[in-house]
Design a protein around this motif. Structure first.
Motif, PDB file in Angstrom:
ATOM      1  N   CYS A  90       0.818  -1.225   0.000  1.00 39.60           N
ATOM      2  CA  CYS A  90       0.000   0.000   0.000  1.00 39.60           C
ATOM      3  C   CYS A  90       0.851   1.275   0.000  1.00 39.60           C
ATOM      4  N   HIS A  91       2.115   1.168   0.429  1.00 41.24           N
ATOM      5  CA  HIS A  91       2.966   2.360   0.473  1.00 41.24           C
ATOM      6  C   HIS A  91       3.750   2.551  -0.826  1.00 41.24           C
ATOM      7  N   MET A  92       3.469   1.712  -1.820  1.00 41.64           N
ATOM      8  CA  MET A  92       4.166   1.841  -3.104  1.00 41.64           C
ATOM      9  C   MET A  92       3.165   2.194  -4.190  1.00 41.64           C
ATOM     10  N   THR A  93       3.621   2.959  -5.174  1.00 39.33           N
ATOM     11  CA  THR A  93       2.759   3.267  -6.323  1.00 39.33           C
ATOM     12  C   THR A  93       2.564   1.997  -7.156  1.00 39.33           C
TER      13      THR A  93
ATOM     14  N   ASN B 235       5.081  -1.139  -7.221  1.00 36.31           N
ATOM     15  CA  ASN B 235       4.605  -2.492  -6.917  1.00 36.31           C
ATOM     16  C   ASN B 235       5.085  -3.488  -7.957  1.00 36.31           C
TER      17      ASN B 235
ATOM     18  N   ARG C 115       1.624   6.295 -11.245  1.00 30.39           N
ATOM     19  CA  ARG C 115       2.061   6.918  -9.991  1.00 30.39           C
ATOM     20  C   ARG C 115       0.976   6.916  -8.920  1.00 30.39           C
ATOM     21  N   ASN C 116      -0.101   6.195  -9.176  1.00 27.21           N
ATOM     22  CA  ASN C 116      -1.171   6.109  -8.173  1.00 27.21           C
ATOM     23  C   ASN C 116      -0.829   5.045  -7.130  1.00 27.21           C
ATOM     24  N   TYR C 117      -1.239   5.317  -5.882  1.00 23.78           N
ATOM     25  CA  TYR C 117      -1.116   4.314  -4.823  1.00 23.78           C
ATOM     26  C   TYR C 117      -2.369   3.424  -4.866  1.00 23.78           C
TER      27      TYR C 117
ATOM     28  N   GLN D 218      -6.791  -2.249  -9.082  1.00 24.07           N
ATOM     29  CA  GLN D 218      -5.816  -2.900  -8.188  1.00 24.07           C
ATOM     30  C   GLN D 218      -5.548  -4.331  -8.653  1.00 24.07           C
TER      31      GLN D 218
END
Ligand SMILES: Nc1ncnc2c1ncn2[C@@H]1O[C@H](COP(=O)(O)OP(=O)(O)OP(=O)(O)O)[C@@H](O)[C@H]1O
Length: 206
Positions: free
Chosen positions: A102-105, A109, A143-145, A154
């Motif tokens: 979750c802390h990576m774009t 990922n 660049r979206n998380y 996702q």
């Protein structure tokens, strides 16, 4: 050669015997869907394929290689963690809950495993990840998380992330929609394109 062989696989959790001798052959470049009652052991079998679960008895072969074990003097001997991780690289898994970092774009990922496990340079990993995200229709979301993406988006990041390791087999622990030919969502389209490209796939629907 068939891509996945489950040879008399048993799996118990304490007293609960979930898998009672599963024999399954998945031929190269085919898609197999596993359906069955809730709790019947579909996810458990899938998790045995990439050795996230260790069968209580029996064996799984992926592309002719035994997952989790070696044969020495006619005996099954547990493989080392390094060997298990290496063999797991040939099996891409898309989890029900996607399990993205979750802390990576989205881009990070997909770049992560090839850099960490295959030693790809950052530039090469970025190039590959960008191409894969474009392939699954997320070229504008690099660049979206994960929290900024819809469930289907996702899921497509998770597919791109699995593909980044160049797997020989893809396992999908997921979509209720996968069997419905009327549904042509983006995720399903990506899965169909993959199947058309000759990827061997095992899909569990819940
Ligand atoms: N780690 C575990 N420890 C104990 N029991 C487990 C574990 N994992 C699964 N089980 C049990 O094994 C059985 C099969 O679970 P599994 O998730 O494989 O079923 P499933 O067919 O995928 O079900 P669903 O379609 O409802 O998701 C269930 O009774 C479940 O409670």
């Amino acid at each position: 050669m068939s891509k996945v062989n489950s040879l008399n696989v048993h799996k118990s959790f304490d007293d609960l015997e979930v898998l009672k001798g599963i024999n399954l052959t998945v031929e190269d470049a085919t898609v197999v869907c596993l359906i069955g009652a809730s709790g019947s052991g579909k996810s458990t079998l899938l998790r045995c394929v990439n050795h996230l679960e260790t069968p209580t008895a029996g064996a799984i072969l992926v592309d002719g290689q035994m997952m989790g074990y070696n044969v020495k003097n006619d005996q099954l001997v547990e493989a080392s963690e390094k060997e298990i991780n290496k063999r797991r690289e040939s099996v891409g898994m898309v989890f029900q809950a996607f399990n993205l970092f979750c802390h990576m774009t989205a881009l990070e990922n997909v770049m992560h495993a090839p850099m960490r496990l295959k030693g790809l340079s950052k530039a090469k990993a970025r190039e590959k990840a960008t191409a894969l995200l474009e392939k699954v229709g997320l070229g504008d979301r690099l660049r979206n998380y994960p929290s900024q993406l819809s469930g289907g988006q996702q899921q497509r990041v998770a597919i791109a992330r699995a593909l980044a390791m160049d797997p020989k087999v893809m396992l999908f622990d997921e979509p209720t929609s996968a069997l419905d030919p009327e549904l042509v969502g983006e995720v399903l389209q990506v899965m169909r394109d993959l199947a058309d490209s000759g990827m061997t796939m095992v899909v569990v629907t819940h």
